[in-house]
Design a protein around this motif. Sequence first.
Motif, PDB file in Angstrom:
ATOM      1  N   ALA A  41     -32.870 -25.063   5.903  1.00 53.88           N
ATOM      2  CA  ALA A  41     -31.953 -25.429   6.772  1.00 53.88           C
ATOM      3  C   ALA A  41     -30.960 -24.258   7.044  1.00 53.88           C
ATOM      4  O   ALA A  41     -30.473 -24.325   8.139  1.00 53.88           O
ATOM      5  CB  ALA A  41     -31.407 -26.820   6.176  1.00 53.88           C
ATOM      6  N   LEU A  42     -30.390 -23.594   5.901  1.00 54.88           N
ATOM      7  CA  LEU A  42     -29.677 -22.634   6.187  1.00 54.88           C
ATOM      8  C   LEU A  42     -29.783 -21.670   7.088  1.00 54.88           C
ATOM      9  O   LEU A  42     -29.296 -21.038   7.911  1.00 54.88           O
ATOM     10  CB  LEU A  42     -29.209 -21.939   4.770  1.00 54.88           C
ATOM     11  CG  LEU A  42     -28.557 -22.952   3.753  1.00 54.88           C
ATOM     12  CD1 LEU A  42     -28.404 -22.401   2.400  1.00 54.88           C
ATOM     13  CD2 LEU A  42     -26.954 -23.080   4.344  1.00 54.88           C
ATOM     14  N   SER A  43     -31.351 -21.182   6.846  1.00 53.85           N
ATOM     15  CA  SER A  43     -31.853 -19.911   7.906  1.00 53.85           C
ATOM     16  C   SER A  43     -31.810 -20.402   9.218  1.00 53.85           C
ATOM     17  O   SER A  43     -31.613 -19.693  10.065  1.00 53.85           O
ATOM     18  CB  SER A  43     -33.526 -19.860   7.309  1.00 53.85           C
ATOM     19  OG  SER A  43     -33.391 -19.140   5.962  1.00 53.85           O
ATOM     20  N   ALA A  44     -32.286 -21.843   9.347  1.00 58.04           N
ATOM     21  CA  ALA A  44     -32.351 -22.478  10.784  1.00 58.04           C
ATOM     22  C   ALA A  44     -30.997 -22.492  11.359  1.00 58.04           C
ATOM     23  O   ALA A  44     -30.790 -22.362  12.481  1.00 58.04           O
ATOM     24  CB  ALA A  44     -32.731 -23.835  10.702  1.00 58.04           C
ATOM     25  N   ALA A  45     -30.073 -22.421  10.517  1.00 55.96           N
ATOM     26  CA  ALA A  45     -28.475 -22.440  10.896  1.00 55.96           C
ATOM     27  C   ALA A  45     -28.115 -21.319  11.247  1.00 55.96           C
ATOM     28  O   ALA A  45     -27.016 -20.942  11.697  1.00 55.96           O
ATOM     29  CB  ALA A  45     -27.644 -23.227  10.035  1.00 55.96           C
ATOM     30  N   GLY A  46     -28.844 -20.126  11.029  1.00 55.56           N
ATOM     31  CA  GLY A  46     -28.444 -18.747  11.282  1.00 55.56           C
ATOM     32  C   GLY A  46     -27.724 -17.907   9.917  1.00 55.56           C
ATOM     33  O   GLY A  46     -27.306 -16.953  10.162  1.00 55.56           O
ATOM     34  N   VAL A  47     -27.854 -18.593   8.867  1.00 50.31           N
ATOM     35  CA  VAL A  47     -27.283 -17.764   7.652  1.00 50.31           C
ATOM     36  C   VAL A  47     -28.193 -16.703   7.455  1.00 50.31           C
ATOM     37  O   VAL A  47     -29.453 -17.092   7.039  1.00 50.31           O
ATOM     38  CB  VAL A  47     -27.039 -18.737   6.719  1.00 50.31           C
ATOM     39  CG1 VAL A  47     -26.534 -18.156   5.317  1.00 50.31           C
ATOM     40  CG2 VAL A  47     -26.152 -19.963   6.935  1.00 50.31           C
ATOM     41  N   PRO A  48     -27.944 -15.390   7.280  1.00 48.37           N
ATOM     42  CA  PRO A  48     -28.692 -14.393   6.868  1.00 48.37           C
ATOM     43  C   PRO A  48     -29.191 -14.527   5.463  1.00 48.37           C
ATOM     44  O   PRO A  48     -28.787 -13.784   4.661  1.00 48.37           O
ATOM     45  CB  PRO A  48     -27.925 -13.040   7.092  1.00 48.37           C
ATOM     46  CG  PRO A  48     -26.570 -13.681   7.063  1.00 48.37           C
ATOM     47  CD  PRO A  48     -26.397 -14.980   7.419  1.00 48.37           C
ATOM     48  N   LEU A  49     -30.112 -15.187   5.109  1.00 46.64           N
ATOM     49  CA  LEU A  49     -30.582 -15.536   3.995  1.00 46.64           C
ATOM     50  C   LEU A  49     -32.019 -15.036   3.595  1.00 46.64           C
ATOM     51  O   LEU A  49     -32.754 -15.459   4.725  1.00 46.64           O
ATOM     52  CB  LEU A  49     -30.420 -16.833   3.238  1.00 46.64           C
ATOM     53  CG  LEU A  49     -30.685 -17.427   1.899  1.00 46.64           C
ATOM     54  CD1 LEU A  49     -29.853 -18.622   1.769  1.00 46.64           C
ATOM     55  CD2 LEU A  49     -32.228 -17.702   1.721  1.00 46.64           C
ATOM     56  N   TYR A  50     -32.304 -14.259   2.845  1.00 48.00           N
ATOM     57  CA  TYR A  50     -33.813 -13.679   2.431  1.00 48.00           C
ATOM     58  C   TYR A  50     -34.162 -13.953   1.258  1.00 48.00           C
ATOM     59  O   TYR A  50     -33.617 -14.183   0.268  1.00 48.00           O
ATOM     60  CB  TYR A  50     -33.444 -12.131   2.786  1.00 48.00           C
ATOM     61  CG  TYR A  50     -33.331 -11.714   4.150  1.00 48.00           C
ATOM     62  CD1 TYR A  50     -34.172 -11.595   5.135  1.00 48.00           C
ATOM     63  CD2 TYR A  50     -31.811 -11.602   4.183  1.00 48.00           C
ATOM     64  CE1 TYR A  50     -33.595 -11.387   6.445  1.00 48.00           C
ATOM     65  CE2 TYR A  50     -31.387 -11.212   5.576  1.00 48.00           C
ATOM     66  CZ  TYR A  50     -32.329 -10.880   6.611  1.00 48.00           C
ATOM     67  OH  TYR A  50     -32.021 -10.668   7.845  1.00 48.00           O
ATOM     68  N   GLY A  51     -35.524 -14.190   1.262  1.00 55.43           N
ATOM     69  CA  GLY A  51     -36.263 -14.586   0.031  1.00 55.43           C
ATOM     70  C   GLY A  51     -37.373 -13.606  -0.446  1.00 55.43           C
ATOM     71  O   GLY A  51     -38.040 -13.121   0.414  1.00 55.43           O
ATOM     72  N   ASP A  52     -37.316 -12.757  -1.371  1.00 58.16           N
ATOM     73  CA  ASP A  52     -38.090 -11.644  -1.896  1.00 58.16           C
ATOM     74  C   ASP A  52     -39.172 -12.488  -2.836  1.00 58.16           C
ATOM     75  O   ASP A  52     -38.749 -13.189  -4.144  1.00 58.16           O
ATOM     76  CB  ASP A  52     -37.393 -10.852  -2.633  1.00 58.16           C
ATOM     77  CG  ASP A  52     -36.425  -9.796  -1.794  1.00 58.16           C
ATOM     78  OD1 ASP A  52     -36.862  -9.765  -0.436  1.00 58.16           O
ATOM     79  OD2 ASP A  52     -35.316  -9.712  -2.290  1.00 58.16           O
ATOM     80  N   ALA A  53     -40.434 -12.202  -2.805  1.00 57.21           N
ATOM     81  CA  ALA A  53     -41.387 -12.396  -3.606  1.00 57.21           C
ATOM     82  C   ALA A  53     -41.491 -11.735  -5.068  1.00 57.21           C
ATOM     83  O   ALA A  53     -40.938 -10.687  -4.975  1.00 57.21           O
ATOM     84  CB  ALA A  53     -42.838 -12.838  -2.834  1.00 57.21           C
ATOM     85  N   GLY A  54     -42.325 -12.239  -5.778  1.00 57.91           N
ATOM     86  CA  GLY A  54     -42.680 -11.498  -7.131  1.00 57.91           C
ATOM     87  C   GLY A  54     -41.967 -11.783  -8.240  1.00 57.91           C
ATOM     88  O   GLY A  54     -40.880 -12.630  -8.124  1.00 57.91           O
ATOM     89  N   HIS A  55     -42.059 -11.184  -9.478  1.00 57.82           N
ATOM     90  CA  HIS A  55     -41.490 -11.715 -10.653  1.00 57.82           C
ATOM     91  C   HIS A  55     -40.047 -11.438 -10.511  1.00 57.82           C
ATOM     92  O   HIS A  55     -39.317 -12.130 -11.025  1.00 57.82           O
ATOM     93  CB  HIS A  55     -42.084 -10.655 -11.914  1.00 57.82           C
ATOM     94  CG  HIS A  55     -41.098 -10.979 -13.425  1.00 57.82           C
ATOM     95  ND1 HIS A  55     -41.487 -12.078 -13.825  1.00 57.82           N
ATOM     96  CD2 HIS A  55     -40.553 -10.310 -13.724  1.00 57.82           C
ATOM     97  CE1 HIS A  55     -40.701 -12.033 -14.885  1.00 57.82           C
ATOM     98  NE2 HIS A  55     -40.314 -10.888 -14.813  1.00 57.82           N
ATOM     99  N   ALA A  56     -39.526 -10.412  -9.802  1.00 57.83           N
ATOM    100  CA  ALA A  56     -37.952 -10.108  -9.887  1.00 57.83           C
ATOM    101  C   ALA A  56     -37.523 -10.534  -8.321  1.00 57.83           C
ATOM    102  O   ALA A  56     -36.409 -10.087  -7.855  1.00 57.83           O
ATOM    103  CB  ALA A  56     -37.854  -8.588  -9.950  1.00 57.83           C
TER     104      ALA A  56
END
Length: 316
Positions: A41-56
């Motif tokens: 929902a935040l991403s759809a609203a234009g908030v520059p939020l990113y998700g990184d995969a992996g252990h860290a």
Amino acid sequence: MKSSRLVSILLLLQTRGRMTAAQLAEELEVSVRTVYRDVEALSAAGVPLYGDAGHAGGYRLLDGYRTRLTGLTTDEAEALFLAGAPGPAAELGLGSVLAAAQLKVRAALPTELRAHADRVSGRFHLDAPGWYAEAEETPYLATVADAVWNNRVLNIVYRRWRTPTDVERRLEPYGLVLKAGRWYVVAGPGPRTFRVDQILELATSDEEFGRPEDFDLAAYWEAYQRDFHERLYRGEAVVRLAPGVRMARAVNVRESTDGWTLATVPVESIDHALGEFLRMGTDIEVMEPPELRERLARTVAQLAEMYGNSSARGGH
């Protein structure tokens, strides 16, 4: 509500940096699935939020992104200004900083929330110390606070209640606590608790210490207070209380047919209980322990004799 939860996610990422979905879910007390939906929902609203995969991996905001405090509710805005403690802040040398921070927050609030915050500031004032407590001088408070913040070792001369009274101590200060107008520093190794106003001499050091990662100041203080009260009230007395009289610490309270109440009260010592119960006059009768009852009877008899003789002397 979902809207307030979205704001909470933004503020958490803004203040803590990268966080996993599991960490966000634990903080917000929701499921990981709910966090996934909120992030979408935040991403759809234009908030520059990113998700990184992996252990860290985890979620993070684009570097430099900040959100204004428009997500504050009325209650939150009121609580923020009610929680302002100018006295303690000034003691720590942060009075002007607190004032500037409140000014910035106030400027960021919508008009209606600003009005609510101003009403709270004008109608409520927090004054923690008791009426009969003398203000202790704490000349080393700012230095102790600086050492807490920068993980610096302190070497002090401290005055304690038992002999030898003045002792030298090496402190690794973990945190400061303000309790009823009195400052305490919680320090390792131990940890242990020291009254800041009982520090007679203090020498700063360039030596740094490692603050335990799992140390929780609030949890430690809660446990310390609980242990303090358990050590303080080591005995108990059985008393009768006059109709309408109550004691905050009384347990096993049961009312008799004459309207008096039988109760068990924790006491620190015979001497302390003697003074406390004498102040209650005829509103209390001690049944047990026998030693306390006898001490009260003897003291009352001595008072009666003293004042009786005083009246007689005045008549002559």
